[in-house]
Design a protein around this motif. Structure first.
Motif, mmCIF file in Angstrom:
data_model
loop_
_atom_site.group_PDB
_atom_site.id
_atom_site.type_symbol
_atom_site.label_atom_id
_atom_site.label_comp_id
_atom_site.label_asym_id
_atom_site.label_seq_id
_atom_site.Cartn_x
_atom_site.Cartn_y
_atom_site.Cartn_z
ATOM 1 N N ASP A 133 3.181 13.302 26.345
ATOM 2 C CA ASP A 133 3.683 13.215 24.972
ATOM 3 C C ASP A 133 5.049 13.849 24.838
ATOM 4 O O ASP A 133 5.861 13.447 24.013
ATOM 5 C CB ASP A 133 2.719 13.894 24.000
ATOM 6 C CG ASP A 133 1.500 13.046 23.736
ATOM 7 O OD1 ASP A 133 0.510 13.600 23.228
ATOM 8 O OD2 ASP A 133 1.531 11.833 24.020
ATOM 9 N N LEU A 189 6.544 12.185 12.018
ATOM 10 C CA LEU A 189 5.384 12.475 12.852
ATOM 11 C C LEU A 189 4.857 13.875 12.553
ATOM 12 O O LEU A 189 3.658 14.088 12.394
ATOM 13 C CB LEU A 189 5.722 12.338 14.344
ATOM 14 C CG LEU A 189 4.587 12.658 15.313
ATOM 15 C CD1 LEU A 189 3.405 11.716 15.091
ATOM 16 C CD2 LEU A 189 5.059 12.571 16.759
ATOM 17 N N GLN A 190 5.764 14.836 12.444
ATOM 18 C CA GLN A 190 5.349 16.211 12.147
ATOM 19 C C GLN A 190 4.721 16.286 10.753
ATOM 20 O O GLN A 190 3.715 16.963 10.553
ATOM 21 C CB GLN A 190 6.549 17.177 12.253
ATOM 22 C CG GLN A 190 6.146 18.634 12.160
ATOM 23 C CD GLN A 190 5.157 19.049 13.251
ATOM 24 O OE1 GLN A 190 5.331 18.704 14.424
ATOM 25 N NE2 GLN A 190 4.113 19.745 12.854
ATOM 26 N N THR A 194 3.117 13.884 9.244
ATOM 27 C CA THR A 194 1.801 13.255 9.375
ATOM 28 C C THR A 194 0.805 14.230 9.987
ATOM 29 O O THR A 194 -0.338 14.340 9.530
ATOM 30 C CB THR A 194 1.892 11.967 10.222
ATOM 31 O OG1 THR A 194 2.841 11.087 9.618
ATOM 32 C CG2 THR A 194 0.554 11.277 10.326
ATOM 33 N N LYS A 195 1.248 14.957 11.047
ATOM 34 C CA LYS A 195 0.369 15.952 11.667
ATOM 35 C C LYS A 195 0.014 17.051 10.671
ATOM 36 O O LYS A 195 -1.137 17.488 10.594
ATOM 37 C CB LYS A 195 1.036 16.564 12.907
ATOM 38 C CG LYS A 195 1.046 15.665 14.113
ATOM 39 C CD LYS A 195 1.688 16.372 15.302
ATOM 40 C CE LYS A 195 1.684 15.508 16.540
ATOM 41 N NZ LYS A 195 2.272 16.212 17.692
ATOM 42 N N ASN A 196 1.005 17.498 9.882
ATOM 43 C CA ASN A 196 0.752 18.529 8.867
ATOM 44 C C ASN A 196 -0.226 18.028 7.802
ATOM 45 O O ASN A 196 -1.115 18.751 7.363
ATOM 46 C CB ASN A 196 2.059 18.977 8.208
ATOM 47 C CG ASN A 196 2.956 19.743 9.164
ATOM 48 O OD1 ASN A 196 2.512 20.212 10.219
ATOM 49 N ND2 ASN A 196 4.226 19.858 8.812
ATOM 50 N N LYS A 216 -2.511 15.682 8.221
ATOM 51 C CA LYS A 216 -3.827 15.600 8.850
ATOM 52 C C LYS A 216 -4.478 16.979 8.888
ATOM 53 O O LYS A 216 -5.658 17.137 8.548
ATOM 54 C CB LYS A 216 -3.731 15.030 10.263
ATOM 55 C CG LYS A 216 -5.081 14.920 10.952
ATOM 56 C CD LYS A 216 -4.945 14.564 12.409
ATOM 57 C CE LYS A 216 -6.264 14.503 13.126
ATOM 58 N NZ LYS A 216 -7.028 15.717 13.135
ATOM 59 N N THR A 217 -3.722 18.002 9.262
ATOM 60 C CA THR A 217 -4.254 19.371 9.299
ATOM 61 C C THR A 217 -4.688 19.802 7.900
ATOM 62 O O THR A 217 -5.768 20.373 7.723
ATOM 63 C CB THR A 217 -3.193 20.334 9.858
ATOM 64 O OG1 THR A 217 -2.799 19.903 11.162
ATOM 65 C CG2 THR A 217 -3.720 21.757 9.932
ATOM 66 N N ASP A 234 -7.867 17.873 6.993
ATOM 67 C CA ASP A 234 -9.020 18.431 7.710
ATOM 68 C C ASP A 234 -9.501 19.698 7.018
ATOM 69 O O ASP A 234 -10.706 19.907 6.830
ATOM 70 C CB ASP A 234 -8.654 18.738 9.165
ATOM 71 C CG ASP A 234 -8.508 17.485 10.023
ATOM 72 O OD1 ASP A 234 -8.981 16.414 9.571
ATOM 73 O OD2 ASP A 234 -7.929 17.591 11.122
#
Length: 193
Positions: free
Chosen positions: A18, A33-34, A36-38, A40-41, A44
């Motif tokens: 990656d 992308l970051q 989107t990751k944030n 998702k976190t 969750d």
């Protein structure tokens, strides 16, 4: 041709590692992308909090249901005790309401001298109506099952639940159906009955 040669190492980089793939992304794509990751976190975390909250609420609901069940059981037991007390009291005072059963219907012979209207009201007070008599056998059973002291009294003062609010159209007070069987004493009711 230059862009095609760049794509191959980028795809290979994504497959291999990656870290290499991130080198192929533009700064804008890396930011997205970051984000989107944030997101998702964050989602969750919110889902876990929601699950914990729902588990807490479900536990409280089950606890409340247990309390309600216990309270209802207590109230039902008290009601049963109260009913038993009333029954014992009636038996000790020799108060008897004698209902007699015939083909799934229950009959009570009162001892009071009442008008038809008052008799119907009294029947409703004790949970019934004046008798609806469907046939000769039932009429005979009613007359034959009078008890002791009220036999002579009832002979001449027995009301049935038949009324003619519309002159000549006899209906049963119990369910307002038109009477097919009309067990009159001689001289009462319509001609020929």
């Amino acid at each position: 041709m230059k862009s095609a040669s760049m794509v191959t190492p980028c795809i290979m980089g994504m497959v291999i590692n990656d870290v290499f793939a991130l080198q192929c992304l533009s700064n804008d794509s890396k930011t997205k992308l970051q984000a989107t990751k944030n997101l998702k976190t964050s989602m969750d975390s919110r889902i876990q909090n929601y699950q914990k909250d729902m588990e807490t609420k479900m536990k409280k609901l089950f606890d409340d249901m247990g309390s309600i069940r216990t309270d209802m059981k207590s109230k039902i037991n008290k009601l049963v005790d109260d009913i038993e007390s009333v029954v014992q009291s009636c038996q000790s005072e020799k108060i008897q309401i004698q209902w007699k059963e015939y083909k799934g219907h229950y009959y009570f012979y009162g001892r009071e001298r009442l008008t038809w209207t008052k008799a119907e009201q009294r029947c409703r007070q004790i949970g019934g109506h004046l008798a609806k008599i469907d046939d000769e056998a039932e009429n005979k059973w009613i007359m034959d099952n009078r008890t002791g002291k009220n036999k002579a009294f009832v002979q001449n003062h027995l009301w049935m639940g038949l009324t003619d609010l519309k002159e000549g159209e006899y209906r049963w007070s119990y369910d307002q159906t038109i009477a097919k069987y009309k067990p009159w004493f001689s001289g009462w009711g319509g001609k020929g009955y």
